[in-house]
Design an enzyme around this catalytic site. Structure first.
Site, mmCIF file in Angstrom:
data_model
loop_
_atom_site.group_PDB
_atom_site.id
_atom_site.type_symbol
_atom_site.label_atom_id
_atom_site.label_comp_id
_atom_site.label_asym_id
_atom_site.label_seq_id
_atom_site.Cartn_x
_atom_site.Cartn_y
_atom_site.Cartn_z
ATOM 1 N N VAL A 115 -11.373 -2.149 -22.572
ATOM 2 C CA VAL A 115 -10.255 -1.281 -22.964
ATOM 3 C C VAL A 115 -10.537 0.196 -22.746
ATOM 4 O O VAL A 115 -9.618 1.010 -22.824
ATOM 5 C CB VAL A 115 -9.866 -1.492 -24.446
ATOM 6 C CG1 VAL A 115 -9.293 -2.865 -24.665
ATOM 7 C CG2 VAL A 115 -11.040 -1.227 -25.369
ATOM 8 N N TYR A 116 -11.781 0.570 -22.485
ATOM 9 C CA TYR A 116 -12.072 1.991 -22.300
ATOM 10 C C TYR A 116 -11.436 2.482 -21.007
ATOM 11 O O TYR A 116 -11.841 2.092 -19.907
ATOM 12 C CB TYR A 116 -13.584 2.240 -22.277
ATOM 13 C CG TYR A 116 -14.293 1.921 -23.574
ATOM 14 C CD1 TYR A 116 -13.605 1.809 -24.775
ATOM 15 C CD2 TYR A 116 -15.668 1.729 -23.598
ATOM 16 C CE1 TYR A 116 -14.274 1.518 -25.956
ATOM 17 C CE2 TYR A 116 -16.341 1.443 -24.780
ATOM 18 C CZ TYR A 116 -15.634 1.334 -25.955
ATOM 19 O OH TYR A 116 -16.299 1.039 -27.126
ATOM 20 N N SER A 117 -10.411 3.320 -21.167
ATOM 21 C CA SER A 117 -9.644 3.826 -20.026
ATOM 22 C C SER A 117 -9.125 2.681 -19.158
ATOM 23 O O SER A 117 -9.102 2.772 -17.926
ATOM 24 C CB SER A 117 -10.466 4.812 -19.185
ATOM 25 O OG SER A 117 -10.802 5.960 -19.939
ATOM 26 N N ASP A 118 -8.692 1.588 -19.828
ATOM 27 C CA ASP A 118 -8.119 0.427 -19.130
ATOM 28 C C ASP A 118 -9.016 -0.075 -17.993
ATOM 29 O O ASP A 118 -8.541 -0.352 -16.885
ATOM 30 C CB ASP A 118 -6.725 0.748 -18.581
ATOM 31 C CG ASP A 118 -5.642 0.584 -19.637
ATOM 32 O OD1 ASP A 118 -5.896 -0.100 -20.644
ATOM 33 O OD2 ASP A 118 -4.547 1.138 -19.460
ATOM 34 N N GLY A 119 -10.292 -0.196 -18.271
ATOM 35 C CA GLY A 119 -11.228 -0.752 -17.298
ATOM 36 C C GLY A 119 -11.927 0.274 -16.433
ATOM 37 O O GLY A 119 -12.902 -0.056 -15.738
#
Length: 354
Positions: free
Chosen positions: A55-59
């Site tokens: 989920v960090y910056s959507d991958g």
């Protein structure tokens, strides 16, 4: 160089600092090359463990880590990532179900440019999903060679124990680590989480030892709070006008004075405090810039005296989290009135398969 510690009872040893990659990507530092330089610098200083999440910056964070480890550095890194939170706009792309886990792990492997993940962690509990379903899917991934170990993050002590029981009773792979929030300002895990982890031989890799930046030296009484995207997203944790955050600011001023008296930076005092607990394996640091990394590296060489530790206890009592919002997770039984009222829940909740 950073020293190394046993990772629970696995036989693996990891660096006492883990490089957290949450701030790499649009959520923090969007410059991929600069982020890669930070990762390489950390590796050169002896950090051998990296933690990220889908989920960090959507991958994007995973993609940056994958780029940084390409070209021969992957073999020397204990690589951890997480699943649970929604990735992208599709509400189906989330959770702790088998259906999502088997897809999420392949997505993470692709972004990380690797054939295996050393530690695959449930980022948060999901009460509506059988824990046995989650552990069953993860067990299959271990046997397929896609992951090496199972971990959890921000789980309640009862859920940690439940995971151990399911593994023994149902023949699942055992969870070997927990990643809780832990700092001088958020000491709630000292009550049960850390003792439970010790009792079951789990590695502990705390997140946010700097309390989301409150212990970085940037917060001062009488001055405006630093501007950041995180503060905009999470005012409950960062708005100094709220009473719980005002209490943190009072504590920070006292801790800064103590650090100065001890000849330390507040950053080193904060990280050394977390590393002092006998349950802690490795503290996660999350630099956004190279300067942030450099300011934190020396913390593993600091040993806090008994007097300093006693004075920290006097400022923030053991087991105390000054702002409940810093706990990272509140069980639905506390946040949803339906869990406390007969007939309030229309669907069965999580159960354990005997």
């Amino acid at each position: 160089m950073v020293d190394h510690r046993p990772f629970g009872h696995t036989g693996v040893r990891v660096s006492a600092l883990t490089l957290g990659a949450m701030n790499f990507g649009q959520r923090g530092n969007p410059d991929h090359e600069d982020s890669i330089r930070i990762i390489h610098r950390a590796l050169d200083e002896g950090i051998t463990s990296i933690d990220t999440a889908d989920v960090y910056s959507d991958g994007e964070s995973e993609e940056i880590v994958g780029k940084a480890l390409a070209g021969g550095r992957r073999e020397d890194v204990f690589l951890a990532t997480k699943f649970h939170g929604q990735v992208g706009d599709n509400p189906q792309h989330r959770g702790n179900s088998r259906r999502w886990i088997v897809r999420a792990v392949d997505n993470s492997l692709r972004r990380l440019r690797t054939d295996w993940i050393d530690l695959y962690q449930a980022h948060r509990p999901e009460p509506g999903t059988d824990f046995d379903e989650t552990l069953g899917a993860l067990t299959d991934l271990v046997r397929q060679g896609k992951i090496r170990y199972l971990g959890t993050s921000t789980f309640e002590p009862s859920a940690i124990v439940e995971g151990q029981w399911i593994a023994q009773r149902c023949g699942r792979e055992r969870v070997v680590s927990e990643q809780p929030p832990y700092s001088i300002l958020a000491r709630g895990v000292e009550r049960e989480v850390l003792p439970v982890a010790q009792r079951h031989g789990l590695a502990v890799i705390p997140w946010s030892p700097l309390a989301g930046g409150w212990l970085s030296g940037r917060y001062h009484a009488g001055l405006d709070a630093p501007i950041s995207r995180r503060a905009d997203r999470l005012p409950a944790r960062f708005d100094p006008r709220l009473p719980a955050n005002a209490a943190k600011l009072v504590a920070v001023e006292k801790l800064a004075a103590l650090a100065d008296e001890a000849g330390l930076s507040l950053i080193h005092l904060a990280i050394a405090f977390v590393l002092e607990h006998p349950a802690v394996t490795s503290a996660i640091i999350g630099p956004r810039t190279l300067a942030h990394l450099e300011s934190q590296l020396g913390a593993t060489k600091v040993t806090l005296s008994a007097d300093v530790l006693d004075r920290i206890d006097a400022i923030v009592a053991p087991g105390t989290t000054l702002n409940p919002a810093d706990a990272g997770y509140q069980p639905p039984a506390l946040t949803d009135p339906a869990y406390r009222r007969r007939g309030g829940l229309s669907t069965p909740q999580a159960r354990v398969t005997p």
